[in-house]
Design an enzyme around this catalytic site. Structure first.
Site, PDB file in Angstrom:
ATOM      1  N   GLY A  46     -38.933 107.769  63.545  1.00  0.00           N
ATOM      2  CA  GLY A  46     -37.530 107.577  63.182  1.00  0.00           C
ATOM      3  C   GLY A  46     -36.717 108.846  63.081  1.00  0.00           C
ATOM      4  O   GLY A  46     -35.500 108.782  62.901  1.00  0.00           O
ATOM      5  N   LYS A 202      -6.276  89.757  41.544  1.00  0.00           N
ATOM      6  CA  LYS A 202      -7.665  89.310  41.690  1.00  0.00           C
ATOM      7  C   LYS A 202      -8.538  89.969  40.646  1.00  0.00           C
ATOM      8  O   LYS A 202      -8.170  90.983  40.027  1.00  0.00           O
ATOM      9  CB  LYS A 202      -8.193  89.647  43.094  1.00  0.00           C
ATOM     10  CG  LYS A 202      -8.416  91.124  43.342  1.00  0.00           C
ATOM     11  CD  LYS A 202      -8.986  91.376  44.732  1.00  0.00           C
ATOM     12  CE  LYS A 202      -9.310  92.857  44.912  1.00  0.00           C
ATOM     13  NZ  LYS A 202      -9.830  93.162  46.252  1.00  0.00           N
ATOM     14  N   ARG A 204     -12.749  91.181  39.939  1.00  0.00           N
ATOM     15  CA  ARG A 204     -14.011  91.504  40.618  1.00  0.00           C
ATOM     16  C   ARG A 204     -15.098  91.707  39.570  1.00  0.00           C
ATOM     17  O   ARG A 204     -14.889  92.363  38.547  1.00  0.00           O
ATOM     18  CB  ARG A 204     -13.831  92.794  41.433  1.00  0.00           C
ATOM     19  CG  ARG A 204     -15.066  93.200  42.235  1.00  0.00           C
ATOM     20  CD  ARG A 204     -14.873  94.577  42.859  1.00  0.00           C
ATOM     21  NE  ARG A 204     -13.769  94.607  43.801  1.00  0.00           N
ATOM     22  CZ  ARG A 204     -13.868  94.284  45.080  1.00  0.00           C
ATOM     23  NH1 ARG A 204     -15.027  93.881  45.561  1.00  0.00           N
ATOM     24  NH2 ARG A 204     -12.824  94.366  45.862  1.00  0.00           N
ATOM     25  N   ASP A 230      -4.944  95.461  54.791  1.00  0.00           N
ATOM     26  CA  ASP A 230      -6.032  96.099  54.048  1.00  0.00           C
ATOM     27  C   ASP A 230      -6.615  97.214  54.900  1.00  0.00           C
ATOM     28  O   ASP A 230      -6.301  97.326  56.091  1.00  0.00           O
ATOM     29  CB  ASP A 230      -7.113  95.079  53.688  1.00  0.00           C
ATOM     30  CG  ASP A 230      -7.864  95.448  52.411  1.00  0.00           C
ATOM     31  OD1 ASP A 230      -7.697  96.585  51.923  1.00  0.00           O
ATOM     32  OD2 ASP A 230      -8.621  94.595  51.899  1.00  0.00           O
TER      33      ASP A 230
END
Length: 326
Positions: A46, A202, A204, A230
């Site tokens: 990797g 909103k 969260r 956004d």
């Protein structure tokens, strides 16, 4: 007179990682400078190997890499590219980040959390970067995390021009999905002839990432086409709930506009099935063919990035690209 004088020409060189080569090729083409041939591959375990096939000594190097999935791999590749340029005596190294990984981790919400966006900036500085060029950072404060110049580009002119041309003859409202991005919505409003502003109130839960609850709409949206703006669409939960809330409040239509199309997990299904008529994004991140859908519109960010690179290379003004607002 002792010594020796020599006047050398500046040499712009553009490099691309493997995350989003199509965007880098488009940027290089608009600059009239091909991408520098690069060997890059992974070892069996990797580890990433990178080598440039041309001399980079004394060059003004621009290293383009979008931090898409698998994000940690592409960040590491870009860091290795910067290190290789530093060790090969590039004169100045500018890291071009169409999408800045870890930008959402820009502050501590609770104790014992990292500020990973700052760590990112430190990593690029340590690797040898002299400058960053970024597009629509999640928060502007990230510019201060890097110890050096940061050019913060905005996709707003590209997105708003498209919206103005297609929807400008209708009654519009500009809507922010939360109160925190209302300043961006104000800039959208100015570009769309002073369209009224609204935002979604909103909540969260910090223990449940990518989940929000749209409580109510604040502002004028009834009988208007709402441009819901956004910086990014990740799982699309927030933006689709906001679109539903706007329709529930009497919006005539909803158009979603965002810079970064991450489109993780259920995002595509949510966007397909939501009531928004169009989803407008830029190509800061690659979108796989199986993640595309009928109402998705992709605009190219390459003209903006290429103009910014040209201004940096020629010691011009990047701020002039945004009427002094950048």
């Amino acid at each position: 007179m002792s010594g020796m004088k020599r006047t050398t020409e500046k040499n712009l060189m553009v490099f691309s990682g493997r995350a989003h080569p199509r965007l880098a090729e488009e940027v290089a083409e608009q600059l009239g400078a091909g991408l520098v041939p690069t060997s890059a591959y992974d070892f069996a375990n990797g580890e990433i190997y990178v080598r440039f096939e041309e001399s980079v000594r004394g060059s003004d190097a621009f290293v383009i890499q979008s931090h898409t999935s698998p994000i940690n791999e592409w960040i590491m590749e870009q860091l290795i590219m910067v290190d290789a340029l530093k060790r090969a005596s590039a004169k100045r190294i500018t890291v071009v980040l169409p999408f800045y990984g870890y930008a959402r981790q820009d502050k501590k919400h609770r104790g014992r959390e990292p500020i990973s966006a700052r760590l990112m900036a430190d990593l690029f500085k340590t690797a040898g970067a002299n400058r960053l060029i970024c597009v629509d950072l999640h928060t502007s404060q990230i510019q201060g995390f890097f110890d050096g110049p940061v050019d913060h580009l905005m996709a707003l002119p590209i997105l708003s021009e498209y919206v103005q041309n297609k929807y400008g003859d209708q009654r519009l409202s500009v809507v922010s999905p939360d109160a925190g991005r209302i300043k961006v919505a104000e800039q959208w409003s100015a570009r769309l002839g002073g369209a009224p502003l609204a935002f979604i109130h909103k909540t969260r839960d910090i223990d449940r990432p990518n989940e929000t609850v749209a409580n109510r709409v604040v502002g004028e949206v009834k009988d208007r086409v709402c441009i819901l703006v956004d910086d990014m669409i990740d799982t699309a939960g927030t933006i689709t709930k906001a679109a539903d809330a706007l329709y529930a409040d009497g919006a005539a239509g909803v158009v979603i506009a965002a810079t970064h199309a991450i489109l993780s997990g259920p995002a595509v299904d949510r966007l397909k099935n939501c009531q928004a008529s169009e989803v407008i994004v830029t190509n800061t991140l690659p979108i796989a063919e199986d993640r595309r859908f009928d109402k998705l519109t992709e605009l190219s960010i390459a003209p903006l990035i290429s103009r910014a690179i040209r201004e940096v290379f020629e010691d011009g003004s990047v701020t002039s690209l945004f009427d002094g607002r950048a």
